[in-house]
Design a protein around this motif. Structure first.
Motif, PDB file in Angstrom:
ATOM      1  N   THR A  26      -8.963  -4.913   3.752  1.00 28.17           N
ATOM      2  CA  THR A  26      -9.588  -5.370   2.518  1.00 28.17           C
ATOM      3  C   THR A  26      -8.691  -6.445   1.946  1.00 28.17           C
ATOM      4  OG1 THR A  26     -10.393  -3.172   2.116  1.00 28.17           O
ATOM      5  CG2 THR A  26     -10.392  -4.657   0.257  1.00 28.17           C
ATOM      6  N   CYS A  63     -11.170   2.386  -5.659  1.00 33.12           N
ATOM      7  CA  CYS A  63     -12.100   1.520  -6.381  1.00 33.12           C
ATOM      8  C   CYS A  63     -12.719   2.273  -7.547  1.00 33.12           C
ATOM      9  CB  CYS A  63     -13.190   1.022  -5.439  1.00 33.12           C
ATOM     10  SG  CYS A  63     -14.447   0.100  -6.322  1.00 33.12           S
ATOM     11  N   CYS A  80      -8.654  -2.065  -4.742  1.00 32.05           N
ATOM     12  CA  CYS A  80      -8.813  -1.684  -3.338  1.00 32.05           C
ATOM     13  C   CYS A  80      -7.883  -2.480  -2.435  1.00 32.05           C
ATOM     14  CB  CYS A  80     -10.271  -1.880  -2.913  1.00 32.05           C
ATOM     15  SG  CYS A  80     -10.884  -3.539  -3.161  1.00 32.05           S
ATOM     16  N   SER A  87       0.827  -1.195   0.000  1.00 31.83           N
ATOM     17  CA  SER A  87       0.000   0.000   0.000  1.00 31.83           C
ATOM     18  C   SER A  87       0.869   1.256   0.000  1.00 31.83           C
ATOM     19  CB  SER A  87      -0.894   0.009   1.238  1.00 31.83           C
ATOM     20  OG  SER A  87      -1.491   1.264   1.355  1.00 31.83           O
ATOM     21  N   CYS A 118      -4.811  -1.066   0.463  1.00 31.05           N
ATOM     22  CA  CYS A 118      -5.150  -1.080   1.894  1.00 31.05           C
ATOM     23  C   CYS A 118      -3.880  -1.208   2.728  1.00 31.05           C
ATOM     24  CB  CYS A 118      -6.094  -2.229   2.222  1.00 31.05           C
ATOM     25  SG  CYS A 118      -6.516  -2.260   3.968  1.00 31.05           S
ATOM     26  N   CYS A 150      -9.113   2.649   0.037  1.00 34.20           N
ATOM     27  CA  CYS A 150      -9.747   1.669  -0.845  1.00 34.20           C
ATOM     28  C   CYS A 150     -10.963   2.267  -1.541  1.00 34.20           C
ATOM     29  CB  CYS A 150     -10.146   0.436  -0.058  1.00 34.20           C
ATOM     30  SG  CYS A 150     -11.157   0.776   1.376  1.00 34.20           S
TER      31      CYS A 150
END
Lengths: 810, 459, 227, 398
Positions: free
Chosen positions: C85, C110, C76, B147, C80, C106
């Motif tokens: 998710t 999306c 997503c 991330s 995260c 997320c």
């Protein structure tokens, strides 16, 4: 059986973050953190998981439901896969049914009005006192020998409950049972009566049709039994071998028009003319079903009656008056489209034309198309539903007072020689009754109806109710009309009560569903059937003897016992069982899945209903109950009814057409007399979104939340305007717009939609309550307030889409 | 011509004072009424912001103006903005240090302080933005490196550490100076912080090496930080976020806003503490030129970004594009264009207007403009999702405005406090400049150009 | 390996929104109110999208039910920071409410905007809490929630199947939306089972996916309208 | 040695015969339609249809005639089992487990499906009404002869069997009238009678009190009683049990395995002969009322359903020929993979055994694949042979 569910909610609450607060010591810290954080815990339903089959009553559709229970709580409603109406499917209304059961604004016990009417001040009283009050009042009326001055107004109810209410009135001595049904949802029933001689049982065999021509019938949104139509729609699209074509003729691009293969915009109120134009072309090109017409129709060709007077037939009239050019100029539909429709309709068999219950000549015009393609009583056409068995209740012996009272004229009876086709006028009687015409009402009982909201003249109805000295409402919810009542005797919601639900499906066979309590009553409510029986027993005499059971469930059991004794049908089952029953029935066999009455009753509760899945074609006697025993293009019933009227009377009731044409399908402009087209240039078209069709579900937030698929159109009412027109009027998306009719004005949020005709503005109907709990009260507006409510000259039925309006920015 | 000895004495005193840089110690040693008034005012704003946050903490993010699909708003804008401002300092000061730009000596400290303080607000806004601040530690427990947000966490932490060290190192000699001047608790305070600085040759030697290392180290970290911040957006596939130039674009924007921030800070310090002698017009002029360069660079990147989107004409991208050009966000967009380019360029490109006032006006414009730039990057994309949803118009709520104001107030308050604790102009560096640099610069200049002596000596 | 997928036949779909309500009831999604709705904060894990094209009278409107696409490559999940998710081994993109920190990365990542934020603590009147589905947790405030293909039903189906000592068959696990669909326009099942309806329909010439060009590889497949 | 073998063999034969004779009446179903619920509940319907209604994976069991005796039909099921097992595995359908009674009920139902007539064609019927000469005596809608009663008096929706029953009951009179008028009594071939009945049915005008005239399908057990009570048995034997004047209906079983009205037609066709014989013998012609005729015909229909006793010589041979012996043993002799079949408990009829075999198909199939044994196939009668043998070898609890 699922076993016990024990799952904690919110245990995963973020305690981790409370670290800083923990500095004060764990307990204090946690408290401080929780207070700041403002989180709470939710109690978990636990207990055995069970499923109970019952019948939905979020609309009159009559779907079978399976309610999932955890312990004593109902947690989910799904379709009953065995139930032939819906086969496991369920519409959004059915899905949100628990919100009616668990509505926080339900009436929780009998209420007695204190203070002014409509002031909303109530006092809780006991059931005994409440019933005593009613009995005292009724006894007073009886002593005055004015038993006919009570009336029961009932909404969508049928079966035993209706029978009990009628029986109560009859035994008490009043003819005034007034059934208020949602006319928007019915098909062209008047035409069905005039041309086939039947008052009910009109069904369209959509599942076998190849071509569906819908004249303004918003099938997918406001049909009386939505799931049946939705199921059929899915079926004809893809499930069966061939894909049916659906054509929607309507001024607005409704969901049905969106999902149809073709949307044909048409000037409002001219659907009948288009039908006649199509008929003209079919006849001219020889595309009509001569076989059917020869064998089963009356009044197609010109004919000579017994007294040697020659009459015009349908063919002659249509060929003479409804050429495509003329029809095109009336309807605004291009000639080539009319030609194409006529050819497609005539050649893509089986084809069916579906109309609305609008003005009678238009209804007849649409229904005549079905005869032209031979789609009456044939697969994929118009079927005549087989009778639903009505188990007999024991006879009653009313005493002299009651007999006299029951013979009085019906209070809602139209004035003499007005509205020839109406037995009584549920929509306007209140206004008339308040003037003492034909007589004054002393007491009114409201059952499953809310006339103040659903009528075209809320103020008028409210005023009329004001003049009735004693009003009792059986409503479970505090709706507008109950607010005006003196006494509220709240009924259970449909998930808490016993009831039968007779209904027929689109295949034309009878079904009787069994609605049974899935949860025990949440509040101090009582089944209206029980209340009626208690009232009767309290009043004593012949009334007490009129009811076979001591309470409603017992009566219901009696009723099903009688059904069992009739030896018909079987318990509902899978599609295979339907086919198997049919197969057996074809050879005259029947093999029910029960032997004894006890077994029948037991298994009925498990399965959810009874059916007789049989339909025979070609039972001429059953299908055509007209004087000629045929399909009548030339309605002899209408002729008989009108026959007694002199010329000036016809004029008085607003019928312009004379002679044979009057009895044949024709088209005449329904022009409101006082409308000024220049001053009010637009036609107001009111439609019903699926979630509010039936006008009873506005208090359920899930439904308010999906009023429209489009943004910003939830929890509100709006007006749909063509973007070009909006530009011209300087209106942009989201503006508040005044909609003004001669009757008044209301403001709505503007929605610019390409699927609106430039001369028609559309407003959905369903919100705009002034009561009915937190999720309905003061949300949106009720467009009926500005509708002029012209009455159909023959039936007295209000026409809602004839109002002309002007619109301008607020 | 006889000169009054009194005058000479006065002059000598003055010279001594200048030599002693007394004025730089003054803010620390004495505090006026004005300071308390301003501090109180700022504190009020901070308390209000704290209240606003408490409301948000209690009731949830619903108290903001955020909605579906505008999931990010002022907080994320603030985050990007503050992180951008942080480039002010360290990067500028480090570059100037490495480049041995002598005019840097009086401005590095004020720049470095901005960096460190503002980073807290950058990171802080992310925490404010969380729906579940109580679960912040999940980032460590369950952190997933794929991330980009985690890249941010890492790079910002690194940057904060590095820039704190980088602020602290040059502060040590000054702290030692203060230690020697004050008594009581403050003495003890400075004594601890001074780490036993005596100003020995060895100490100075190591300090210089450490500063040099940090200066070099901090540059790539700073660049990476803002690149990573841009990646938060660029790594998604959202229209007008998913762009390869976002890295450099954000870095340029960051430096741009950073310089602007320094100029404003300098101007205020100069005015409040009467440091006209230390922060001279020439500093503003030089920084003004730098700002002008960044302004042009920013404009270049902006036009690259928008032109490619416009010319590519992908419908989803165009929807966002037009919402900025002609739609609801046009006012923000054009305001940004005016404040980020038109105003500063007009002022700074002209030598005559590139004076102190001019630079400050331009800088204020740029600061506002860069906030708007971040806003117009974050919000319009979210408001225009690919699928036909309702376009909710995002309007920040009072909570967001309060917290926004609180961030600025708190930052200013902390900055003020810093000036009350430590010299905002690096005293020892000024002195060093005075003592050594003249000769050193001359020496350096000699390495650049041919000089007479050299020629002669060669012969 | 099973790969759960959904097929929505738009030709059969009647836009009745039964799926929308079924989803809300099944998953304890709180009903909105006028304020929440006007703030664009109503939560509908599954909702209807409206595409309008053309001008009167040649207007084409398309109404498309939109659940979570359960992408095989979900954008997503990529973003995260805490793994709240995640995509399961059977392809269901799930949300761990207890782990979510509410950063809403997320939701912004999306492209279908199917994820929803609990801006407030979900609000129900006391009476309606009785209708809670015990199988689905109530979300606290500040976390992101989404369509899970009713994965709690999968868990229950597994339990049931184990008790009956058999394998999971078609029809054992069906999300609430598919179960209620009155026109049978929705299909659910294993995209890897060549004998399954879903597998076959997903390869029909009418099949398309939303925003297919983004390469997210959705497991919700639509069948276009018309012949 | 030889004599001993013969004696043992004979004893076995007697044992088998006696057990089968006992089982026969027990198996005669009282309500064959009941099996339709098993057909649904056990999920057969997911793959198989009955006359177009149901699944399409397997064949339509209402259309393919798998007719035969009970055990023959069980044999057909068995023979197809591996294929079904494969398909079901693919479709993830659970293998349906059946009790012996359920299996009997299910097979009875499948057997019974053809008892019900396919609908006739009223148009053909109308032509037949004229061509067969009915119109000479009977009228419909006022047109036709007045000798017999008008045929439109029948009640609407009445079962056609009501009409055929009436024909039979009035048969002797009609026959007399016809010979009086020198009319050849009509003979009905194939489905002619059904078409004729369909025509009469469409013209029916009578009203039904209570709303229905549907009949419960014939009950073979009742039919058997009627067969005895009405004296049919005096002339007709079923499998050598009964009179010999008429033909042994057991031998005509295939002919009687037809839909109810076709059988009624056959009875009619033979009517004049029978009546003549009866007159000769002084027997009163039996009259039927209610659903008696339907029951009787259901019994006749089910004659073919009874298995002939298993062949005691073939049984043991099949046991080894069809590889059963590879896994199973009987009284210790044979394979040890499966259980000793002589020790299986809870067996009261060969159907129980058939059900047990069916229930173990998945296991047996796995084993046959493992051991590379071909799937044993049973021809007509062989199932009865082998199951008879197995039943006979059961260790009866003392």
């Amino acid at each position: 059986m699922m076993g016990i569910n024990r799952r904690d909610f919110l245990t995963a609450l973020g305690v981790a973050g409370g670290g800083s607060a923990l500095a004060f010591g764990p307990q204090v810290g946690l408290k401080v953190f929780q207070t700041l954080w403002g989180e709470d815990w939710v109690e978990v339903p636990t207990g055995l998981e069970t499923r109970i089959n019952s019948i939905c009553q979020q609309c009159p559709g009559g779907c079978g439901i399976t309610v999932r229970l955890v312990g004593d709580r109902a947690v989910k409603i799904d379709g009953n896969p065995f139930y032939p109406i819906n086969r496991g499917g369920l519409c959004p209304k059915g899905q949100s049914g628990l919100q009616s059961l668990y509505d926080p604004d339900r009436i929780r016990g009998p209420l007695k009005r204190v203070g002014e009417r409509g002031a909303g001040k109530w006092e809780s009283i006991s059931w005994d006192d409440a019933i005593k009050t009613v009995i005292t009042k009724l006894q007073e009326i009886r002593e005055k020998k004015e038993t006919h001055t009570i009336a029961i107004m009932a909404g969508e109810t049928r079966g035993l409950m209706q029978a009990l209410l009628e029986r109560f009135l009859l035994a008490f001595g009043s003819p005034n049972y007034i059934r208020v049904s949602d006319d928007l949802a019915a098909g062209p029933l008047d035409a069905f009566y005039l041309m086939q001689g039947l008052k009910e049982g009109l069904v369209y065999d959509l599942e076998q049709a190849n071509y569906i021509l819908s004249f303004g019938c918003d099938l997918l949104q406001s049909f009386w039994s939505p799931v049946q139509v939705l199921r059929a729609f899915g079926y004809i699209r893809r499930e069966r071998g061939s894909r049916a074509r659906v054509i929607q003729i309507e001024p607005r691009q409704s969901i049905t028009a969106t999902k149809a293969d073709e949307w044909i915009p048409i000037n409002p109120g001219t659907e009948g003319a288009l039908a006649l134009g199509i008929a003209h072309l079919m006849i001219r090109e020889g595309l009509h079903d001569e076989n059917f017409i020869w064998n089963n129709a009356f009044g197609f060709e010109d004919w000579i009656d017994d007294s040697r007077i020659s009459h015009q037939g349908f063919k002659g009239l249509v060929l003479k008056e409804y050429s495509p050019g003329i029809v095109s100029s009336i309807t605004g539909v291009p000639v080539d489209v009319i030609i194409r429709l006529a050819r497609e309709f005539a050649t893509t068999k089986p084809a069916v034309a579906i109309g609305l219950r609008g003005d009678v000549p238009s209804q007849m015009a649409v229904h005549a198309l079905n005869a032209l393609v031979g789609s009456i009583d044939s697969p994929g056409g118009v079927l005549v539903a087989r009778d639903i068995p009505v188990p007999e209740l024991p006879p009653i012996e009313p005493d002299e007072i009651s007999q006299k009272g029951a013979q009085m004229p019906h209070i809602a009876q139209p004035a003499k020689e007005k509205y020839l086709l109406a037995d009584y006028l549920p929509h306007t009687f209140l206004e008339r009754a308040s003037t003492g015409e034909p007589y004054k009402l002393e007491a009114l009982f409201l059952y499953q109806t809310n006339p103040i909201f659903s009528s075209f003249n809320p103020e008028g109805v409210a005023g009329a109710l004001d003049k009735i000295p004693f009003i009792v409402s059986f409503s479970s919810f505090m709706d507008e009309s109950s607010q005006q009542a003196d006494l509220i005797l709240p009924d259970h919601t449909y998930l808490e009560r016993w009831q039968d639900d007779p209904v027929y499906n689109l295949k034309g066979y009878p079904i009787i569903g069994l609605r049974r309590p899935v949860v025990s009553p949440l509040y101090d409510t009582r089944h209206t059937g029980d209340v009626i029986i208690q009232l009767a027993r309290g009043l004593g005499g012949s009334l007490a003897q009129a009811f076979p059971g001591k309470d409603f469930p017992e009566t219901l059991q009696y009723y099903f016992q009688k059904l069992f004794e009739q030896g018909r049908g079987d318990l509902v089952g899978q599609e295979f069982e339907e086919a198997w029953s049919k197969l057996l029935a074809r050879g005259g066999w029947r093999s029910p899945s029960y032997q004894t009455a006890e077994e029948f009753w037991q298994r009925l509760q498990e399965k959810g209903g009874w059916w007789e899945p049989i339909y025979y074609y070609g039972e001429g006697e059953r299908v055509f109950k007209t004087p000629s025993q045929r399909f009548e293009f030339y309605s002899q019933i209408l002729k008989e009814r009108v026959g007694v009227l002199a010329e000036e009377r016809l004029k008085a009731i607003g019928v312009q057409v004379r002679g044979d044409k009057l009895f044949l399908p024709h088209w005449e402009a329904v022009k409101p007399p006082e409308s000024n087209e220049e001053q009010y240039p637009f036609i107001l078209n009111i439609y019903q979104p699926l979630v509010f069709a039936g006008l009873i579900n506005a208090s359920q937030p899930f439904l308010q939340g999906i009023t429209s698929p489009a943004p910003l159109e939830r929890w509100d009412c709006w007006i749909e305007i063509n973007p070009e027109l909006a530009k011209k009027l300087g209106i942009s998306y989201g503006d508040q717009v005044w909609v003004e009719s001669p009757r008044g004005k209301l403001s709505f949020r503007a929605k610019l939609v390409e699927g609106a005709m430039p001369e028609v503005v559309n407003i959905p109907l369903g919100v705009g309550h002034k009561a009915l709990g937190r999720w309905a009260k003061n949300i949106g507006k009720n467009p009926l307030l500005i509708v002029e409510g012209h009455l159909e000259p023959l039936t007295g039925r209000p026409l809602i889409n004839t109002t002309r309006v002007k619109i301008y920015r607020a | 011509m006889v000169i009054d000895p009194k005058v000479i004495e006065a002059e000598r005193e003055l010279v001594a004072k200048i030599d002693q840089d007394e004025i730089l110690f003054k803010p620390i040693l004495s505090t006026g009424k004005g300071f308390y008034l301003v501090a109180a005012a700022l504190l009020t704003i901070v308390v209000l912001a704290a209240y606003a946050y408490l409301a948000q903490f209690r009731y949830g993010l619903g108290v903001t103006g955020l909605n579906t699909p505008t999931y990010w708003g002022v907080y994320i804008t603030n985050f990007v903005f503050f992180i951008g401002i942080s480039h002010a300092g360290t990067l500028i000061s480090a570059i100037l240090r490495i480049a041995r730009a002598e005019w840097r000596r009086s401005i590095t400290r004020s720049a470095e302080v901005i960096t460190v303080l503002v980073l807290f607000f950058g990171a802080g806004n992310i925490i404010i933005d969380l729906g579940r601040p109580d679960r912040l530690l999940n980032v460590i427990y369950y952190g997933r490196f794929q991330s980009p947000l985690l890249w941010d966490v890492v790079s910002i932490t690194t940057y904060l550490t590095a820039s704190s060290i980088y602020l602290y190192l040059p502060l040590i000699p000054d702290i030692a100076l203060l230690r020697d001047r004050v008594k009581g608790i403050r003495h003890w305070f400075y004594k601890v912080l001074a780490l036993g600085w005596r100003g020995t040759e060895r100490q100075i030697h190591w300090l210089e090496i450490a500063i040099a290392i940090m200066a070099i180290l901090v540059i790539p970290i700073a660049v990476s930080v803002h690149t990573v911040v841009s990646y938060v957006f660029a790594m998604t596939i959202q229209p007008m976020w998913h762009s390869a130039i976002f890295g450099p674009y954000f870095v340029v924007g960051a430096i741009f806003s950073g310089i602007a921030a320094i100029i404003i800070a300098m101007a205020i310090i100069r005015r409040v503490y009467h440091l006209e002698d230390y922060l001279r017009p020439v500093h503003f002029d030089y920084l003004g030129v730098l700002l002008l360069v960044m302004c042009c660079l920013w404009f270049y990147f902006t036009s690259c970004e928008y032109l490619t989107v416009f010319y590519g004409a992908e419908p989803v991208h165009l929807a966002v594009f037009y919402s900025k050009i002609t739609g609801h966000y046009a006012p923000y967009f054009y305001a940004m264009l005016a404040t980020c380019f038109v105003i500063p360029f007009a002022i700074l490109a002209n030598g005559k207007t590139r004076n102190v006032t001019g630079c400050v006006i331009a800088s204020i414009a740029v600061t506002i403009g860069m906030w708007l730039e971040r806003f117009t990057i974050v919000v319009p994309t979210l408001v225009n999702p690919r699928l036909p949803y309702e376009r909710g118009i995002y309007m920040p709520s009072w909570v967001e405005w309060f917290i926004f104001a609180g961030c600025f107030a708190f930052f200013t308050l902390l900055y003020m406090l810093f000036t009350k604790l430590f010299p905002i102009v690096s005293i020892w560096e000024i002195r060093e400049g005075r003592e050594k640099s003249l000769a050193e610069v001359e020496e350096r200049l000699r390495t650049y150009l041919p000089f007479k002596e050299e020629v002669s000596s060669k012969k | 390996m099973v790969r759960w997928g959904m097929v929505i036949d738009l030709d059969k779909c009647t836009a009745c929104q039964a799926c929308v309500v079924a989803c809300q009831v099944e998953n304890n999604v709180p009903p909105a109110d006028p304020t929440i709705d006007a703030q664009y904060r109503a939560i509908h894990w599954l909702r209807l999208l409206e595409y309008r094209e053309g001008e009167y009278p040649h207007v084409r409107t398309r109404l498309i039910p939109r659940p979570c696409m359960h992408c095989d490559k979900p954008p997503c999940v990529k973003v995260c920071p805490v793994g709240a998710t995640n995509i399961g081994s059977e392809g269901i993109v799930d949300q761990i409410y207890g782990r979510c920190i509410g950063c809403r990365y997320c939701t912004t990542a999306c492209p279908y905007t199917v994820k929803y934020m609990n801006w407030y603590r979900p609000r129900w009147p006391e009476e309606m809490k009785k209708a809670f589905n015990p199988d689905v947790t109530i979300r606290p405030k500040g976390v992101v929630e989404k369509c899970t293909f009713c994965s709690h039903r999968l868990i229950k189906a597994r339990e049931r199947v184990r008790a009956e000592a058999r394998e999971l068959g078609p029809g054992d696990y069906i999300p609430a939306c598919v179960e209620t669909c009155p026109s049978n326009a929705m299909y659910f099942g294993d995209l890897e089972n060549p004998n399954g309806t879903v597998f076959q329909l997903a390869r029909s010439h009418r099949a398309f996916k939303l925003l297919e060009d983004l390469g997210t590889e959705p497991k919700v497949i639509y069948l276009s309208e018309g012949e | 040695m030889g004599i001993v073998k013969i004696v043992v063999g004979l004893m076995t034969i007697i044992a088998i015969l006696s057990s089968l004779a006992g089982a026969e009446d027990y198996r005669l179903p009282s309500n064959p339609v009941e099996g339709s619920r098993i057909f649904i509940n056990k999920g057969c319907i997911k793959c198989h249809a009955i006359k177009d209604e149901g699944g399409t994976i397997g064949p339509d069991l209402g259309k393919v005639s798998i007719g035969g005796t009970l055990l023959d039909m069980a044999g057909v099921m068995w023979n197809h089992a591996p294929y079904m097992e494969g398909v079901m595995k693919q479709e993830k359908i659970i293998w349906p487990v059946l009790l012996g009674e359920e299996m009997a009920s299910l097979i009875a139902y499948l057997y019974f499906v053809n008892y019900f007539d396919e609908p006739g064609d009223p148009a053909v019927g109308q032509a037949l009404f004229v061509s067969k000469g009915c119109i000479k005596c009977h009228s419909i809608n006022g047109s036709g002869g007045k000798i017999g009663p008008g045929l439109d008096k029948f009640k609407q929706n009445a079962s056609p069997i009501v009409i055929t029953q009436a024909m039979w009951n009035h048969g002797p009179q009609m026959s007399a009238k016809m010979s009086q008028l020198a009319i050849q009594p009509p003979q009905f071939q194939g489905k002619e009678i059904i078409d004729l009945l369909a025509y009469i049915k469409t013209q029916a005008k009578g009203r039904i009190a209570g709303g229905t005239a549907y009949m419960l399908p014939g009950n073979p057990q009742e039919g058997r009683n009627i067969f005895v009570e009405k004296g049919c048995i005096k002339c007709h034997a079923v499998r050598a049990e009964g009179g010999t004047t008429g033909p042994d209906l057991g031998k005509r079983a295939t002919e009687l395995y037809r839909s109810v009205n076709q059988v009624a037609g056959i009875m009619w066709n033979h009517g004049s002969t029978m009546w003549a014989k009866m007159k000769e013998k002084g027997i009163e012609v039996p009259k039927f009322s209610g659903k008696e005729m339907a029951d009787l015909i259901a019994y006749l229909y089910f004659i073919r359903y009874f298995d002939k006793p298993g062949d005691p010589i073939k049984g043991p041979r099949l046991f080894s020929d069809r590889w059963c012996i590879k896994c199973h043993s009987i009284k210790g002799e044979g394979g040890k993979v499966g259980p000793d079949l002589a020790k299986v408990k809870g067996i009261s009829s060969p159907v129980d055994l058939a059900a047990m075999m069916w229930n173990h198909v998945p296991i047996i199939y796995k084993e046959t694949v493992k051991q590379q044994i071909p799937w044993p196939q049973f021809q007509k009668g062989e199932m009865a042979d082998i199951l008879g043998y197995l039943e006979a070898t059961q260790e009866k609890p003392k």
